[in-house]
Design a protein around this motif. Structure first.
Motif, short mmCIF file in Angstrom:
data_model
loop_
_atom_site.label_atom_id
_atom_site.label_comp_id
_atom_site.label_asym_id
_atom_site.label_seq_id
_atom_site.Cartn_x
_atom_site.Cartn_y
_atom_site.Cartn_z
N VAL A 208 60.20 41.07 52.38
CA VAL A 208 59.08 40.79 51.48
C VAL A 208 58.07 41.93 51.57
O VAL A 208 57.68 42.35 52.66
CB VAL A 208 58.38 39.46 51.84
N GLU A 209 57.67 42.41 50.41
CA GLU A 209 56.63 43.44 50.32
C GLU A 209 55.55 42.91 49.39
O GLU A 209 55.84 42.38 48.32
CB GLU A 209 57.21 44.74 49.76
N VAL A 210 54.29 43.05 49.83
CA VAL A 210 53.17 42.52 49.06
C VAL A 210 52.23 43.65 48.68
O VAL A 210 51.80 44.42 49.54
CB VAL A 210 52.41 41.43 49.84
N HIS A 211 51.90 43.74 47.39
CA HIS A 211 50.97 44.75 46.89
C HIS A 211 49.66 44.10 46.45
O HIS A 211 49.67 43.01 45.85
CB HIS A 211 51.57 45.50 45.71
N GLY A 212 48.54 44.78 46.74
CA GLY A 212 47.23 44.29 46.35
C GLY A 212 46.74 44.90 45.06
O GLY A 212 47.50 45.53 44.31
N VAL A 213 45.46 44.72 44.80
CA VAL A 213 44.90 45.09 43.50
C VAL A 213 44.97 46.59 43.24
O VAL A 213 45.16 47.02 42.09
CB VAL A 213 43.44 44.57 43.38
N ASP A 214 44.82 47.42 44.27
CA ASP A 214 44.88 48.87 44.06
C ASP A 214 46.24 49.29 43.54
O ASP A 214 46.35 50.12 42.62
CB ASP A 214 44.55 49.62 45.36
N LYS A 215 47.31 48.75 44.11
CA LYS A 215 48.67 49.08 43.67
C LYS A 215 48.91 48.52 42.27
O LYS A 215 49.56 49.18 41.43
CB LYS A 215 49.68 48.50 44.65
N ILE A 216 48.40 47.32 42.00
CA ILE A 216 48.56 46.72 40.68
C ILE A 216 47.92 47.61 39.61
O ILE A 216 48.50 47.85 38.54
CB ILE A 216 47.96 45.30 40.67
N LYS A 217 46.75 48.13 39.93
CA LYS A 217 46.08 49.04 38.99
C LYS A 217 46.83 50.36 38.87
O LYS A 217 46.99 50.90 37.77
CB LYS A 217 44.64 49.31 39.46
N ALA A 218 47.31 50.88 39.99
CA ALA A 218 48.05 52.15 39.97
C ALA A 218 49.32 52.03 39.14
O ALA A 218 49.73 53.01 38.49
CB ALA A 218 48.38 52.57 41.40
N LEU A 219 49.95 50.87 39.14
CA LEU A 219 51.16 50.64 38.35
C LEU A 219 50.84 50.39 36.87
O LEU A 219 51.75 50.26 36.05
CB LEU A 219 51.92 49.43 38.91
N LYS A 220 49.54 50.32 36.56
CA LYS A 220 49.07 50.06 35.20
C LYS A 220 49.55 48.69 34.68
O LYS A 220 49.90 48.55 33.50
CB LYS A 220 49.49 51.19 34.25
N MET A 221 49.52 47.73 35.57
CA MET A 221 49.86 46.36 35.19
C MET A 221 48.60 45.70 34.60
O MET A 221 48.01 44.77 35.16
CB MET A 221 50.40 45.58 36.39
N GLU A 222 48.21 46.18 33.43
CA GLU A 222 46.93 45.79 32.85
C GLU A 222 46.91 44.34 32.39
O GLU A 222 45.88 43.66 32.49
CB GLU A 222 46.60 46.72 31.67
N ALA A 223 48.01 43.85 31.88
CA ALA A 223 48.05 42.47 31.41
C ALA A 223 47.87 41.52 32.60
O ALA A 223 47.07 40.58 32.56
CB ALA A 223 49.36 42.19 30.68
N PHE A 224 48.61 41.76 33.65
CA PHE A 224 48.50 40.98 34.89
C PHE A 224 47.09 41.03 35.43
O PHE A 224 46.47 40.00 35.73
CB PHE A 224 49.53 41.52 35.89
N TYR A 225 46.52 42.23 35.54
CA TYR A 225 45.19 42.39 36.12
C TYR A 225 44.12 41.72 35.27
O TYR A 225 43.17 41.11 35.81
CB TYR A 225 44.86 43.86 36.32
#
Length: 491
Positions: A208-225
């Motif tokens: 299991v690997e867990v990513h936080g908000v910084d990684k979510i933003k870096a991946l440009k997951m804009e809809a999710f964020y």
């Protein structure tokens, strides 16, 4: 609870549960046959499917409760009949406060012995399930000791022992999902859901690997964020990996579970009654965690990666609003016409991520996505939208074995017109008509032509009433079907 082959016998158990076919109301015990005949003659029990009758008998220096459960006619016998009968029998005995139960395996040529025993083991575990941890006045429940066998058989073969083990492990995976769904939203939120996934991974054998908000933003997951930013609780991208076929690492099945740990509807706010059970909006995430647990514990020879975009959909000065246009990891733009159509926004980024970053070959997404699915199919059937008929037939075959009911909805191009936007590539709701279909087709726009199944479990992940195999709340559907599909692919 302990489920075993032969810690108990027909004569040492507090309760004896006997499965009987309508066309064969007899067992290999003269005394029991007299009682069965008595019940039959007085039309108290005829062995019809779902029928149940209880009596007591004197046994040495004690008394034993005997529960008769009907399976119907042998020619019509299915595993569903066995599940129902087991659930009824175990619940009846449990309600009487008895703890040592012997389940007597029925004699039938219709279903082989190992399949019967596996199904009985799974069903007994599920029928015993409760979620009372927050009831301070609840009396401590007795630990059940259940033996599954045929009276007179002394030794268990490896096949029978394996059948019991598999049945129990399947049930435990389903119970993982049930527990996660039943926990209140102040206990399970994105961070703690990720912690639970890590815990299950360690116990079961997947990474299991867990990513936080910084990684979510870096991946440009804009809809999710955008869905997540209205809450003070940080979103988490949870990635679970199991490689049971390391010689074929390029062949990977992808599972994506909706992980809305609470959904208020955002500025398109839900009425209070509709918010009460919104802790269950992460039912898709719970199902993939439960399925991954069984797949890993059973050591299946295939590769599976599961992804959950976990967040809350709340209202604040930071929350996204109706009328906004937002981006996605895929680069497509979305006009937000309803902030309560949020699950599909998190799913499209998760689907794009699992395809582009984790390199899966095909995708199954599971989501408590639309009230329309509940209106159309009720609490008994999962709605399915797909772009690949062979993939659906594979799912359907597995679901017919497990008893999880599935129904395919059409995916005609005409429906795609309903989610076209005047100012963006897509809009996140097509309105009232064909709501389950348009929600599925919205996700399809991001699957890059990979074989894909969308399972709308809005009606099946949660039940409003007690059943033979569970209680009101999370059901764990369709964990068993996901495992069975994976098992059939395991080489």
């Amino acid at each position: 609870m302990s489920i075993n082959y032969r810690n108990l016998t027909c004569s040492t158990a507090d309760a004896l549960v006997i499965y009987l076919l309508e066309d064969n109301l007899a067992v290999s015990n003269e005394e029991l046959n007299k009682n069965i005949k008595f019940a039959e003659e007085r039309e108290l029990f005829k062995g019809k499917n779902g029928e149940i009758y209880r009596f007591t008998r004197a046994l040495d220096n004690t008394i034993q409760t005997v529960v008769l459960v009907g399976l119907g006619k042998e020619e019509n016998l299915t595993l569903d009949n066995v599940r129902e009968a087991t659930g009824k029998g175990v619940k009846k005995v449990k309600a009487l406060g008895l703890k040592n139960i012997f389940l007597r395996v029925p004699h039938t040529e219709k279903i082989n012995l190992e399949e019967l025993i596996k199904t009985m083991a799974t069903s007994a575990e599920l029928a015993s399930y409760t979620f009372n941890k927050y009831k301070t006045s609840e009396m401590e429940e007795k630990e059940l000791n259940i033996s599954i066998s045929r009276c007179g058989i002394k030794e268990a073969t490896k096949e029978i022992e394996e059948a019991i083990n598999e049945g129990v492990e399947v049930a435990k995976g389903i119970i993982i999902a049930r527990n996660l769904v039943n926990e209140p939203s102040n206990v399970i939120y994105p961070e703690t859901l990720a912690e639970e996934a890590i815990k299950v991974g360690k116990e079961s054998g997947f990474e299991v690997e867990v990513h936080g908000v910084d990684k979510i933003k870096a991946l440009k997951m804009e809809a999710f964020y955008n869905v997540a930013k209205g809450s003070s609780k940080e979103p988490k991208l949870i990635v679970m990996r199991y490689f049971g076929d390391k010689d074929n690492k390029d062949n990977v099945l992808g599972l994506v579970g909706k992980g809305l740990t609470y959904d208020s509807g955002g500025y398109s706010i839900k009425p209070t009654d509709s918010m009460l059970d919104m802790k269950s909006d992460m039912g898709g995430a719970a199902s993939v965690i439960g399925a991954m647990s069984i797949i890993a514990k059973r050591g299946l020879k295939l590769n599976v990666i599961a992804v959950v975009a976990a967040c809350e959909n709340l209202i604040s000065g930071e929350a996204y609003k109706p009328g906004e246009v937002i981006g996605t990891m895929a680069g497509k733009t979305i006009e937000v016409v309803n902030t309560d159509a949020e699950g599909r926004l998190t799913l499209v980024d998760a689907v794009h991520y699992i395809i582009t970053e984790e390199k899966v070959n095909e995708v199954i997404d599971l989501a408590t996505l639309t009230g329309a699915a509940l209106v159309a199919l009720g609490e008994t059937t999962t709605a399915v939208v797909t772009n690949n008929q062979n993939f659906f037939e594979e799912l359907k075959s597995a679901s017919e074995y497990t008893g999880d009911k599935m129904w395919q909805l059409p995916a005609f191009d005409d429906y795609k017109k309903l989610i076209k936007s005047d100012i963006a590539d897509l809009k996140n709701s097509g309105g009232r008509f064909a709501g389950t279909i348009t929600a599925g087709l919205f996700i399809e726009a991001f699957v890059q032509d990979k074989p894909w199944l969308h399972l709308d479990i809005a009606g099946t992940a949660w039940t409003s009433k007690n059943s033979d195999l569970g209680v009101k709340g999370g059901t764990g559907a369709p964990v068993h079907t996901l495992y069975e599909l994976a098992k059939r692919r395991s080489k």
